[in-house]
Scaffold this motif. Structure first.
Motif, PDB file in Angstrom:
ATOM      1  N   THR A 145       0.763  -1.273   0.039  1.00 11.58           N
ATOM      2  CA  THR A 145      -0.118  -0.078   0.025  1.00 11.58           C
ATOM      3  C   THR A 145       0.831   1.362   0.002  1.00 11.58           C
ATOM      4  O   THR A 145       0.536   2.133  -0.596  1.00 11.58           O
ATOM      5  CB  THR A 145      -0.883   0.210   1.172  1.00 11.58           C
ATOM      6  OG1 THR A 145      -1.714  -1.157   1.106  1.00 11.58           O
ATOM      7  CG2 THR A 145      -1.913   1.156   1.092  1.00 11.58           C
ATOM      8  N   LYS A 148       2.211   1.889  -3.323  1.00 11.78           N
ATOM      9  CA  LYS A 148       1.072   2.320  -4.267  1.00 11.78           C
ATOM     10  C   LYS A 148       1.014   3.898  -3.807  1.00 11.78           C
ATOM     11  O   LYS A 148       1.054   4.565  -4.929  1.00 11.78           O
ATOM     12  CB  LYS A 148      -0.183   1.666  -4.081  1.00 11.78           C
ATOM     13  CG  LYS A 148      -1.432   2.062  -4.943  1.00 11.78           C
ATOM     14  CD  LYS A 148      -2.749   1.215  -4.623  1.00 11.78           C
ATOM     15  CE  LYS A 148      -3.730   1.611  -5.393  1.00 11.78           C
ATOM     16  NZ  LYS A 148      -5.114   0.940  -5.166  1.00 11.78           N
ATOM     17  N   TRP A 149       1.183   4.213  -2.822  1.00 12.13           N
ATOM     18  CA  TRP A 149       0.825   5.788  -2.399  1.00 12.13           C
ATOM     19  C   TRP A 149       2.274   6.401  -2.889  1.00 12.13           C
ATOM     20  O   TRP A 149       1.886   7.646  -3.343  1.00 12.13           O
ATOM     21  CB  TRP A 149       0.970   5.958  -0.965  1.00 12.13           C
ATOM     22  CG  TRP A 149      -0.248   5.350  -0.205  1.00 12.13           C
ATOM     23  CD1 TRP A 149      -1.670   4.717  -0.971  1.00 12.13           C
ATOM     24  CD2 TRP A 149      -0.651   5.277   1.102  1.00 12.13           C
ATOM     25  NE1 TRP A 149      -2.402   4.625  -0.142  1.00 12.13           N
ATOM     26  CE2 TRP A 149      -2.059   4.679   1.209  1.00 12.13           C
ATOM     27  CE3 TRP A 149       0.031   5.538   2.365  1.00 12.13           C
ATOM     28  CZ2 TRP A 149      -2.548   4.408   2.416  1.00 12.13           C
ATOM     29  CZ3 TRP A 149      -0.653   5.317   3.314  1.00 12.13           C
ATOM     30  CH2 TRP A 149      -2.066   4.903   3.509  1.00 12.13           C
ATOM     31  N   ALA A 179      -2.536  10.467   4.678  1.00  9.00           N
ATOM     32  CA  ALA A 179      -3.086   9.675   3.631  1.00  9.00           C
ATOM     33  C   ALA A 179      -3.925   8.451   4.289  1.00  9.00           C
ATOM     34  O   ALA A 179      -5.054   8.123   3.935  1.00  9.00           O
ATOM     35  CB  ALA A 179      -1.914   9.250   2.723  1.00  9.00           C
ATOM     36  N   HIS A 180      -3.478   8.032   5.207  1.00  9.14           N
ATOM     37  CA  HIS A 180      -4.125   6.869   5.824  1.00  9.14           C
ATOM     38  C   HIS A 180      -5.315   7.104   6.343  1.00  9.14           C
ATOM     39  O   HIS A 180      -6.438   6.594   6.286  1.00  9.14           O
ATOM     40  CB  HIS A 180      -3.106   6.208   6.964  1.00  9.14           C
ATOM     41  CG  HIS A 180      -3.756   4.795   7.606  1.00  9.14           C
ATOM     42  ND1 HIS A 180      -4.390   3.897   7.118  1.00  9.14           N
ATOM     43  CD2 HIS A 180      -3.781   4.710   9.072  1.00  9.14           C
ATOM     44  CE1 HIS A 180      -4.680   3.000   7.661  1.00  9.14           C
ATOM     45  NE2 HIS A 180      -4.616   3.427   9.163  1.00  9.14           N
ATOM     46  N   ARG A 183      -7.727   7.967   3.571  1.00  9.96           N
ATOM     47  CA  ARG A 183      -8.425   6.564   2.912  1.00  9.96           C
ATOM     48  C   ARG A 183      -9.353   5.993   3.930  1.00  9.96           C
ATOM     49  O   ARG A 183     -10.200   5.586   3.234  1.00  9.96           O
ATOM     50  CB  ARG A 183      -7.177   5.901   2.811  1.00  9.96           C
ATOM     51  CG  ARG A 183      -6.131   6.107   1.839  1.00  9.96           C
ATOM     52  CD  ARG A 183      -6.806   6.065   0.341  1.00  9.96           C
ATOM     53  NE  ARG A 183      -7.176   4.811  -0.099  1.00  9.96           N
ATOM     54  CZ  ARG A 183      -8.041   4.250  -1.094  1.00  9.96           C
ATOM     55  NH1 ARG A 183      -8.842   5.082  -1.506  1.00  9.96           N
ATOM     56  NH2 ARG A 183      -8.050   3.006  -1.513  1.00  9.96           N
ATOM     57  N   ARG A 184      -8.970   6.111   4.958  1.00 10.68           N
ATOM     58  CA  ARG A 184     -10.161   5.400   5.808  1.00 10.68           C
ATOM     59  C   ARG A 184     -11.570   6.377   5.882  1.00 10.68           C
ATOM     60  O   ARG A 184     -12.442   5.565   6.158  1.00 10.68           O
ATOM     61  CB  ARG A 184      -9.825   5.388   7.507  1.00 10.68           C
ATOM     62  CG  ARG A 184      -8.620   4.597   7.556  1.00 10.68           C
ATOM     63  CD  ARG A 184      -7.879   4.839   9.078  1.00 10.68           C
ATOM     64  NE  ARG A 184      -9.076   4.496  10.216  1.00 10.68           N
ATOM     65  CZ  ARG A 184      -8.853   4.735  11.401  1.00 10.68           C
ATOM     66  NH1 ARG A 184      -7.573   5.078  11.798  1.00 10.68           N
ATOM     67  NH2 ARG A 184      -9.982   4.521  12.244  1.00 10.68           N
ATOM     68  N   TYR A 187     -11.767   8.623   1.125  1.00 14.91           N
ATOM     69  CA  TYR A 187     -11.066   9.517  -0.180  1.00 14.91           C
ATOM     70  C   TYR A 187     -10.117   8.756  -1.089  1.00 14.91           C
ATOM     71  O   TYR A 187      -9.528   7.821  -0.657  1.00 14.91           O
ATOM     72  CB  TYR A 187     -10.457  10.869   0.556  1.00 14.91           C
ATOM     73  CG  TYR A 187     -11.633  11.739   1.098  1.00 14.91           C
ATOM     74  CD1 TYR A 187     -11.795  12.761  -0.021  1.00 14.91           C
ATOM     75  CD2 TYR A 187     -12.006  11.449   2.283  1.00 14.91           C
ATOM     76  CE1 TYR A 187     -12.951  13.544   0.761  1.00 14.91           C
ATOM     77  CE2 TYR A 187     -13.068  12.471   2.920  1.00 14.91           C
ATOM     78  CZ  TYR A 187     -13.371  13.614   2.001  1.00 14.91           C
ATOM     79  OH  TYR A 187     -14.271  14.132   2.449  1.00 14.91           O
ATOM     80  N   ARG A 188     -10.529   8.860  -2.237  1.00 16.45           N
ATOM     81  CA  ARG A 188      -9.432   8.334  -3.149  1.00 16.45           C
ATOM     82  C   ARG A 188      -8.231   8.907  -3.611  1.00 16.45           C
ATOM     83  O   ARG A 188      -8.096  10.046  -3.176  1.00 16.45           O
ATOM     84  CB  ARG A 188     -10.217   8.467  -4.841  1.00 16.45           C
ATOM     85  CG  ARG A 188     -11.637   7.838  -4.714  1.00 16.45           C
ATOM     86  CD  ARG A 188     -12.028   7.737  -6.081  1.00 16.45           C
ATOM     87  NE  ARG A 188     -12.180   9.036  -6.776  1.00 16.45           N
ATOM     88  CZ  ARG A 188     -13.138   9.901  -6.731  1.00 16.45           C
ATOM     89  NH1 ARG A 188     -14.197   9.437  -5.741  1.00 16.45           N
ATOM     90  NH2 ARG A 188     -13.129  11.132  -6.987  1.00 16.45           N
ATOM     91  N   LEU A 189      -7.226   8.255  -3.924  1.00 16.84           N
ATOM     92  CA  LEU A 189      -5.794   8.710  -3.861  1.00 16.84           C
ATOM     93  C   LEU A 189      -5.793  10.178  -4.811  1.00 16.84           C
ATOM     94  O   LEU A 189      -5.220  10.946  -4.359  1.00 16.84           O
ATOM     95  CB  LEU A 189      -4.997   7.769  -4.553  1.00 16.84           C
ATOM     96  CG  LEU A 189      -4.866   6.291  -3.693  1.00 16.84           C
ATOM     97  CD1 LEU A 189      -3.674   5.294  -4.696  1.00 16.84           C
ATOM     98  CD2 LEU A 189      -4.297   6.461  -2.508  1.00 16.84           C
ATOM     99  N   ILE A 192      -6.597  12.970  -2.429  1.00 17.44           N
ATOM    100  CA  ILE A 192      -5.769  12.910  -1.406  1.00 17.44           C
ATOM    101  C   ILE A 192      -4.547  13.706  -1.945  1.00 17.44           C
ATOM    102  O   ILE A 192      -3.813  14.541  -1.062  1.00 17.44           O
ATOM    103  CB  ILE A 192      -5.395  11.556  -0.934  1.00 17.44           C
ATOM    104  CG1 ILE A 192      -6.592  10.948  -0.304  1.00 17.44           C
ATOM    105  CG2 ILE A 192      -4.098  11.801   0.415  1.00 17.44           C
ATOM    106  CD1 ILE A 192      -6.386   9.507   0.239  1.00 17.44           C
TER     107      ILE A 192
END
Length: 244
Positions: A145, A148-149, A179-180, A183-184, A187-189, A192
């Motif tokens: 993950t 990916k970020w 970001a974590h 995401r929780r 919100y999409r990448l 963010i």
């Protein structure tokens, strides 16, 4: 939309322009774009406007600050082609976008609160930063993950020159935590990434407080501007319906 520009008194393009500090060419452009109803014409083919056009221009100029030029144009075009339902739909979508922007701001603020003062810890699993495994374990996510970020630009770890391993500096730990949290929150990448960029541009979480205050102020200004635009649009719709 019922209208008769010739029945309620003639106005020249310069009359409309002067009221709002515009040029006569701007007034003609607004008419050509469908923001104003079609002008009447004299026997010598000069444009003549009526109070209805003045209301249309006032409505458009009032809508722009809250909705933006493109949306305000679409609203006026819909009204002038006698499609008020489409105009209302566009207005509703614009209000929905403002609400979504408010929710995004709230999500950012919650994420920053959840990060707390320890967002960028001094402890590290290697000199000057954390390796991918310990950081992933700290956040409760998989190392894949984090990679990916990284591809999405949310974190920018350096490479250890001896081992080639990723090393996450304090700012990367902070950004990964933010970001974590987002995401929780669902919100999409791609949503963010610009928020992380704002944190970096502000120089950290503390300077971002001023940016958040400005964000609140801008949303409030948009809301007030939408109210003002709605009042002018309603006035225009009433005059158009009455045929004035």
């Amino acid at each position: 939309m019922r209208q008769n520009p010739q029945t309620a008194g003639r106005l020249r393009p310069i009359d409309l322009a002067r009221r709002h500090g515009l040029s006569t060419q701007a007034v003609r452009n607004y008419e050509a774009a469908g923001i104003l109803p079609a002008a009447g014409r004299t026997a010598h083919d000069y444009r003549t406007y009526a109070p209805l056009h003045a209301h249309a221009l006032a409505a458009f100029l009032a809508l722009v600050p809250g909705h933006g030029h493109g949306t305000a144009t679409a609203i006026m075009q819909a009204v002038n082609r006698d499609d008020p339902e489409e105009a209302f739909r566009i207005v509703d979508e614009s209000h929905a976008q403002l609400l979504e922007d408010r929710r995004t701001l709230q999500a950012v603020e919650r994420a920053l609160r959840d990060l707390g003062p320890g967002a960028a810890p001094d402890d590290a699993s290697s000199p000057g930063g954390m390796f991918v495994g310990p950081l992933a374990g700290k956040l409760g996510i998989r190392p894949a993950t984090l990679r990916k970020w990284e591809r999405a630009g949310l974190v920018t770890p350096r490479r250890d020159p001896r081992t080639g391993y990723r090393v996450y500096a304090d700012t990367d730990v902070r950004d990964a935590g933010l970001a974590h949290q987002l995401r929780r929150g669902g919100y999409r990448l791609e949503q963010i990434a610009p928020l992380i960029a704002q944190v970096r541009a502000a120089g950290g979480l503390e300077p971002l407080a001023a940016a958040l205050r400005d964000w609140h102020a801008r949303l409030a200004a948009r809301g007030r501007a939408m109210l003002a635009g709605a009042a002018e649009l309603d006035a225009y719709l009433r005059h158009a319906h009455d045929g004035h």
